[in-house]
Write a protein that holds these residues in place. Structure first.
Motif, mmCIF file in Angstrom:
data_model
loop_
_atom_site.group_PDB
_atom_site.id
_atom_site.type_symbol
_atom_site.label_atom_id
_atom_site.label_comp_id
_atom_site.label_asym_id
_atom_site.label_seq_id
_atom_site.Cartn_x
_atom_site.Cartn_y
_atom_site.Cartn_z
ATOM 1 N N LYS A 292 38.623 50.405 45.811
ATOM 2 C CA LYS A 292 39.726 50.487 44.852
ATOM 3 C C LYS A 292 40.208 49.124 44.381
ATOM 4 O O LYS A 292 40.515 48.944 43.201
ATOM 5 N N TRP A 293 40.281 48.148 45.296
ATOM 6 C CA TRP A 293 40.829 46.857 44.878
ATOM 7 C C TRP A 293 39.887 46.110 43.941
ATOM 8 O O TRP A 293 40.291 45.143 43.297
ATOM 9 N N MET A 294 38.620 46.556 43.833
ATOM 10 C CA MET A 294 37.667 45.893 42.944
ATOM 11 C C MET A 294 37.563 46.576 41.585
ATOM 12 O O MET A 294 36.941 46.033 40.667
ATOM 13 N N GLN A 295 38.164 47.747 41.429
ATOM 14 C CA GLN A 295 38.044 48.493 40.181
ATOM 15 C C GLN A 295 38.838 47.823 39.062
ATOM 16 O O GLN A 295 39.923 47.301 39.287
ATOM 17 N N ASP A 296 38.260 47.832 37.856
ATOM 18 C CA ASP A 296 38.872 47.227 36.668
ATOM 19 C C ASP A 296 39.117 45.728 36.833
ATOM 20 O O ASP A 296 40.013 45.166 36.216
ATOM 21 N N LYS A 297 38.299 45.082 37.670
ATOM 22 C CA LYS A 297 38.415 43.642 37.891
ATOM 23 C C LYS A 297 37.199 42.930 37.307
ATOM 24 O O LYS A 297 36.089 43.459 37.283
ATOM 25 N N VAL A 298 37.436 41.705 36.856
ATOM 26 C CA VAL A 298 36.380 40.823 36.383
ATOM 27 C C VAL A 298 36.251 39.685 37.388
ATOM 28 O O VAL A 298 37.243 39.026 37.714
ATOM 29 N N PHE A 299 35.033 39.469 37.899
ATOM 30 C CA PHE A 299 34.790 38.445 38.911
ATOM 31 C C PHE A 299 34.017 37.289 38.281
ATOM 32 O O PHE A 299 32.987 37.485 37.643
ATOM 33 N N LEU A 300 34.535 36.076 38.491
ATOM 34 C CA LEU A 300 33.874 34.863 38.018
ATOM 35 C C LEU A 300 33.494 34.002 39.225
ATOM 36 O O LEU A 300 34.176 34.054 40.260
ATOM 37 N N PRO A 301 32.438 33.196 39.124
ATOM 38 C CA PRO A 301 31.960 32.409 40.273
ATOM 39 C C PRO A 301 32.848 31.204 40.561
ATOM 40 O O PRO A 301 32.410 30.052 40.532
ATOM 41 N N ARG A 302 34.112 31.477 40.872
ATOM 42 C CA ARG A 302 35.067 30.424 41.205
ATOM 43 C C ARG A 302 35.757 30.811 42.504
ATOM 44 O O ARG A 302 36.348 31.883 42.604
ATOM 45 N N LEU A 303 35.691 29.931 43.491
ATOM 46 C CA LEU A 303 36.182 30.223 44.833
ATOM 47 C C LEU A 303 37.426 29.401 45.138
ATOM 48 O O LEU A 303 37.506 28.217 44.808
#
Length: 374
Positions: A292-303
């Motif tokens: 659920k916490w990953m839904q409708d999220k955009v992930f970019l390679p920044r840590l």
């Protein structure tokens, strides 16, 4: 006899349970552990990290040879495998399952992520491509898009070898329209058998490798996005839609647009309908997720902080891949995937409330790979 009859499945020795676990699918282990405490304990003695939960960020280390390192946004851990490629400095283009395409000067390489075996495609006439797209079957398009537009096509033959590159330059076709400037992070996409390249203004050009007369066509529509963005990544969704992720300066705003094939215009999407988008590299992919916490999220390679590195083997069992820690490596915490993610994300619909990626470290020279369908 009474003692034997009084025993049940929960009293099976741990070593027997471990043998059973070694023969069943990785995805069956959680259900196995729910039977009782004894069975749950046996699961902790056979640790593994599923490689299919989310796409993984594949990067490489260049110390004499190239070794593979996978970052999981779910666990916030790096998994480093012993497999090495004798191709230091090669550029990673894309991957389909376990098949990785890399490029070095005048050469494209096909590598197996599991074994490290490398196959060289025929030499190219170009010192290097900006992008390469592999359809996973037997066709590779090498694209030079930063200074003009040239597409080179290589096709696998019936003997599992690769034919010579066939090169086509857009200038050779004398298109009437104004010059086309590709976006520097345009991510060419194979869609419906054609190669789509996106311009920095949101326009599209299509390359048809099967056509003999007109290989390139600059589409009359869409005219553009209607607004400016700092980075733009073209991709095909898990539903076969042509879409783009548009990233503002320092990460905000992030907009997702879909090409309406009826009007041939870009339409903004406010939700991903239970999906997550992984972008910001030469590959972009959208995946449905039950987390659920990953839904409708955009992930970019920044840590926000550098993750723990665990040395593992990449093991396949019943068409499932998992990272199995080597002896002496850290054991997995079966938790993982909480709202306090250490990778910068953007939730669609946040608008001006979204936080820019200040204080993050970009993981360069990486691509997203997906092992969910291997």
């Amino acid at each position: 006899m009474a003692t034997a009859q009084g025993r049940d499945w929960s009293s099976l020795p741990v070593d027997v349970l471990a043998q059973i676990l070694s023969r069943i699918k990785w995805s069956s282990h959680p259900s196995f552990g729910l039977v009782c405490r004894q069975w749950q304990y046996a699961c902790t003695l056979s640790p593994f990290y599923p490689a299919w939960i989310t796409p993984l960020l594949l990067s490489a280390t260049n110390v004499g040879t190239t070794s593979f390192r996978y970052y999981s946004p779910y666990y916030h851990k790096n998994f480093e495998i012993a497999t090495k490629l004798d191709t230091p400095g090669a550029k990673m283009y894309c991957a389909k399952g376990l098949h990785l395409m890399l490029g070095s000067e005048f050469m494209v390489l096909s590598a197996e992520l599991g074994t490290g075996a490398v196959c060289e495609l025929p030499p190219t006439a170009r010192p290097g491509f900006d992008f390469a797209v592999y359809d996973g079957v037997g066709r590779v398009c090498g694209v030079e898009a930063i200074t003009g537009l040239t597409v080179s096509l290589a096709i696998k033959d019936s003997n599992d070898g690769w034919g010579e590159w066939e090169e086509h330059d857009i200038d050779d076709f004398h298109l009437v329209r104004a010059p086309f400037t590709a976006s520097p992070d345009c991510n060419p996409v194979l869609h419906d058998g054609l190669l789509y390249v996106m311009g920095e203004d949101g326009r599209l050009i299509v390359y048809n490798g099967s056509s003999q007369d007109q290989r390139f066509e600059i589409l009359e529509k869409p005219h553009g996005f209607g607004f400016k963005c700092h980075e733009s990544y073209l991709f095909e969704s898990d539903r076969g839609e042509l879409m783009a992720a548009l990233v503002g300066r320092r990460g905000t705003p992030v907009d997702i647009v879909k090409l309406n094939k009826r009007t041939m215009e870009w339409e903004k999407r406010e939700r991903l309908e239970g999906r997550a988008l992984f972008t910001g590299t030469l590959t972009t992919m959208m995946k449905r997720t039950n987390i659920k916490w990953m839904q409708d999220k955009v992930f970019l390679p920044r840590l926000f902080n550098w993750p723990e590195t665990i040395h593992v083997d990449l093991v396949e069992r019943d068409n499932e891949l998992a990272f199995v820690p080597k002896l002496g490596s850290a054991l997995p915490t079966k938790k993982g995937g909480n709202n306090d993610t250490n990778m910068w994300t953007h939730e669609l619909g946040q608008g001006k409330e979204a936080s820019p990626f200040w204080g993050t470290e970009r993981l360069d020279y990486s691509i997203w790979v997906d092992f969910s369908n291997c």
